[in-house]
Design an enzyme around this catalytic site. Structure first.
Site, PDB file in Angstrom:
ATOM      1  N   HIS A  59       1.084  -1.109   0.104  1.00  0.00           N
ATOM      2  CA  HIS A  59      -0.125   0.006   0.074  1.00  0.00           C
ATOM      3  C   HIS A  59       0.866   1.303  -0.009  1.00  0.00           C
ATOM      4  O   HIS A  59       1.572   1.528   0.964  1.00  0.00           O
ATOM      5  CB  HIS A  59      -0.992  -0.075   1.145  1.00  0.00           C
ATOM      6  CG  HIS A  59      -1.767  -1.198   1.351  1.00  0.00           C
ATOM      7  ND1 HIS A  59      -2.957  -1.046   0.516  1.00  0.00           N
ATOM      8  CD2 HIS A  59      -1.785  -2.481   2.017  1.00  0.00           C
ATOM      9  CE1 HIS A  59      -3.627  -2.367   0.754  1.00  0.00           C
ATOM     10  NE2 HIS A  59      -2.861  -3.000   1.726  1.00  0.00           N
ATOM     11  N   ASN A 277      -5.244  -6.659   9.459  1.00  0.00           N
ATOM     12  CA  ASN A 277      -6.117  -7.451   8.745  1.00  0.00           C
ATOM     13  C   ASN A 277      -5.474  -8.331   7.673  1.00  0.00           C
ATOM     14  O   ASN A 277      -4.881  -7.995   6.993  1.00  0.00           O
ATOM     15  CB  ASN A 277      -7.311  -6.602   8.114  1.00  0.00           C
ATOM     16  CG  ASN A 277      -8.501  -6.451   8.802  1.00  0.00           C
ATOM     17  OD1 ASN A 277      -8.965  -7.236   9.579  1.00  0.00           O
ATOM     18  ND2 ASN A 277      -9.223  -5.611   8.411  1.00  0.00           N
ATOM     19  N   ASP A 304       2.238  -6.833   2.422  1.00  0.00           N
ATOM     20  CA  ASP A 304       0.931  -6.075   3.014  1.00  0.00           C
ATOM     21  C   ASP A 304       1.412  -4.798   3.526  1.00  0.00           C
ATOM     22  O   ASP A 304       0.878  -4.412   4.666  1.00  0.00           O
ATOM     23  CB  ASP A 304       0.135  -6.844   3.717  1.00  0.00           C
ATOM     24  CG  ASP A 304      -1.304  -6.223   4.056  1.00  0.00           C
ATOM     25  OD1 ASP A 304      -1.621  -5.183   3.376  1.00  0.00           O
ATOM     26  OD2 ASP A 304      -2.006  -6.828   4.799  1.00  0.00           O
TER      27      ASP A 304
HETATM   28  C1  NCD Z   1      -4.505  -2.813   4.624  1.00  0.00           C
HETATM   29  C2  NCD Z   1      -4.513  -1.330   4.582  1.00  0.00           C
HETATM   30  O1  NCD Z   1      -4.278  -0.502   5.616  1.00  0.00           O
HETATM   31  O2  NCD Z   1      -4.785  -0.797   3.245  1.00  0.00           O
HETATM   32  N1  NCD Z   1      -4.725  -3.164   5.943  1.00  0.00           N
HETATM   33  C3  NCD Z   1      -4.546  -4.132   6.710  1.00  0.00           C
HETATM   34  O3  NCD Z   1      -4.561  -4.227   8.115  1.00  0.00           O
HETATM   35  N2  NCD Z   1      -3.784  -5.247   5.956  1.00  0.00           N
HETATM   36  C4  NCD Z   1      -5.725  -3.305   3.774  1.00  0.00           C
HETATM   37  C5  NCD Z   1      -5.428  -4.914   3.859  1.00  0.00           C
HETATM   38  O4  NCD Z   1      -4.521  -5.494   3.123  1.00  0.00           O
HETATM   39  O5  NCD Z   1      -6.411  -5.641   4.049  1.00  0.00           O
HETATM   40 ZN    ZN Z   2      -6.033  -7.216   2.829  1.00  0.00          ZN
END
Ligand code: NCD
Ligand code: ZN
Length: 432
Positions: A59, A277, A304
């Site tokens: 992200h 998550n 992630d």
């Molecule tokens: C992610 C985010 O912050 O965009 N958060 C997370 O807890 N992993 C979204 C995701 O990957 O589900």
């Molecule tokens: Zn996710």
């Protein structure tokens, strides 16, 4: 562009040390004692050369939350972590559900030039799960989007998921599913189990993930399509993947470094840095995930990497946003959990951090063998060193690393993208 020689390095940590000459973005020669005249020399003594890492799940928060990360700072974090390609998730603001946004992310990534940033397109408009996004237009744009995901949200409606798989199949692109049945996780903030119960935290049951994994395996089977499972987190998901692969279903899966190393015993402090998550599960899940990664039931590691602002993390547990930083610590956590435990050798690290993710995404210039004529997308690793993680020293704008103050093994000392040094000795070469 200057030639580069990496001196006395062991390829995949195997055999005798060799010199590697890089010319015009390619590996030109591999031999003992190469002539280094005119070349920039990188001393690889005691170090290991691997193909550059590929992250299917990052992200970068641009556009929309540039206070928490940008394509530039996230690219720097990626280069420092040994990555040469990252897939930037679509849950930005605006959502990457149109070619305008996906092409912007691609172009900005190329402009920064530290790592190839592949935008992930949204499966549904606004990540709302109601109406398919124009995947074909995004795939046909400058970015050539090849992976689609509503990550952060599950494509929960089975009919929409079925259509998405069919559409993706005709386009030759991949759907990556954030497997979470929303009816089972309403209000959930932590893994459903004894720890959450004792601490009074609302639980996220394993079945919310597993029921979607099972459903999507069946939908992929019937559509003759491929499906990729994001951040697998439970022992049950491992069993389902084993079953589905045994049936010949085209399913692949990733696991995050944090789900391999951490578990829900960390909830004790109510520190929301541990909120993510899917949630940190139990130690037995982490063990099953490690074994699955070693055996190839889970195909690859994905970070992630999810930067969040201090005000979104330093608040009551229920209100905090889920997500953890991951790009700069991934290799070290994999060495700690998989190499030090004897589950993977360095060839195995190359497989799960570079070759397999590259193959899943269909990249033809990443995850390549370390051989003459191949693109010089490379990561140099010092396997002997140890370092203590300090959020303030990471390149990310945000500080939400769950590994703060931990001493971890091994570190990336240099990263090369098409023969250009993008990171070296802890510094990303921004602006190069
Ligand atoms: C992610 C985010 O912050 O965009 N958060 C997370 O807890 N992993 C979204 C995701 O990957 O589900
Ligand atoms: Zn996710």
């Amino acid at each position: 562009m200057r030639n580069i020689v990496i001196k006395s390095v062991r390829l995949y940590g195997e055999g005798e040390p060799v010199d590697v000459l890089i010319v015009d973005g390619e590996i030109r020669e591999i031999a003992a004692d190469l002539d280094e005249a005119d070349a920039e020399v990188i001393d690889g003594t005691g170090q290991i050369l691997l193909p550059g890492f590929v992250d299917l799940h990052t992200h970068l928060r641009e556009p929309g939350r540039e206070d928490t990360e940008t394509i530039e700072t996230g690219s720097a974090a990626a280069a420092l972590g040994g990555y040469t390609a990252v897939f930037a998730m679509a849950n930005t603001s605006p959502v990457a559900d149109s070619v305008v946004v996906t092409d912007h992310v691609w172009r900005r990534g190329q402009e920064v030039g530290l790592v190839d940033v592949y935008p992930v397109g949204a499966v549904t408009v606004g990540l709302e799960g109601k109406q398919l996004a124009e995947m074909g237009t995004m795939a046909a744009g400058a970015a050539g989007v090849r992976m689609f995901s509503d990550d952060g949200h599950c494509v929960y409606d089975p009919l929409i998921m079925r259509r998405a798989l069919e559409y993706a199949n005709t386009l030759g692109v991949l759907i990556a599913q954030h497997a979470e049945e929303p009816r089972l996780t309403k209000g959930a903030v932590a893994h459903e189990g004894p720890n959450a119960a004792r601490l009074g935290l609302h639980g996220w049951p394993r079945a919310a993930e597993e029921s979607i994994v099972a459903r999507d395996a069946l939908l992929a089977r019937d559509a003759g399509a491929r499906v990729h499972i994001c951040h697998a987190s439970t022992a049950g998901t491992v069993e389902l993947l084993k079953w589905a692969k045994g049936q010949g279903i085209s399913i692949s899966a990733e696991v995050t470094p944090h789900h391999l190393l951490l578990d829900d015993s960390r909830l004790e402090t109510y520190d929301a840095v541990n909120k993510v998550n899917p949630p940190l599960r139990e130690a037995s899940d982490a063990q099953a995930l490690r074994r699955a990664l070693a055996e190839g039931v889970i195909d690859c590691v994905a970070t992630d990497h999810a930067p969040h602002a201090e005000q979104d993390k330093c608040c009551e547990f229920a209100a905090a946003r889920p997500g953890m930083l991951g790009l700069e610590t991934a290799l070290s956590v994999i060495v700690e959990t998989m190499v030090r435990t004897g589950l993977l050798d360095w060839r195995g690290v190359a497989r799960v951090m570079s070759e397999n993710p590259s193959r899943i995404a269909g990249l033809d210039d990443q995850g390549r063998p370390l051989a003459v004529g191949e693109p010089a997308n490379l990561t140099l690793v010092d396997p002997e060193t140890e370092w203590t993680v300090r959020a303030t020293e990471l390149a990310s704008i945000s500080d939400n690393t769950p590994f703060e103050a931990m001493t971890l093994p091994a570190r990336v000392t240099a990263t090369l993208l098409r023969g250009r040094i993008t990171a070296r000795d802890g510094k990303a070469r921004v602006g190069l």
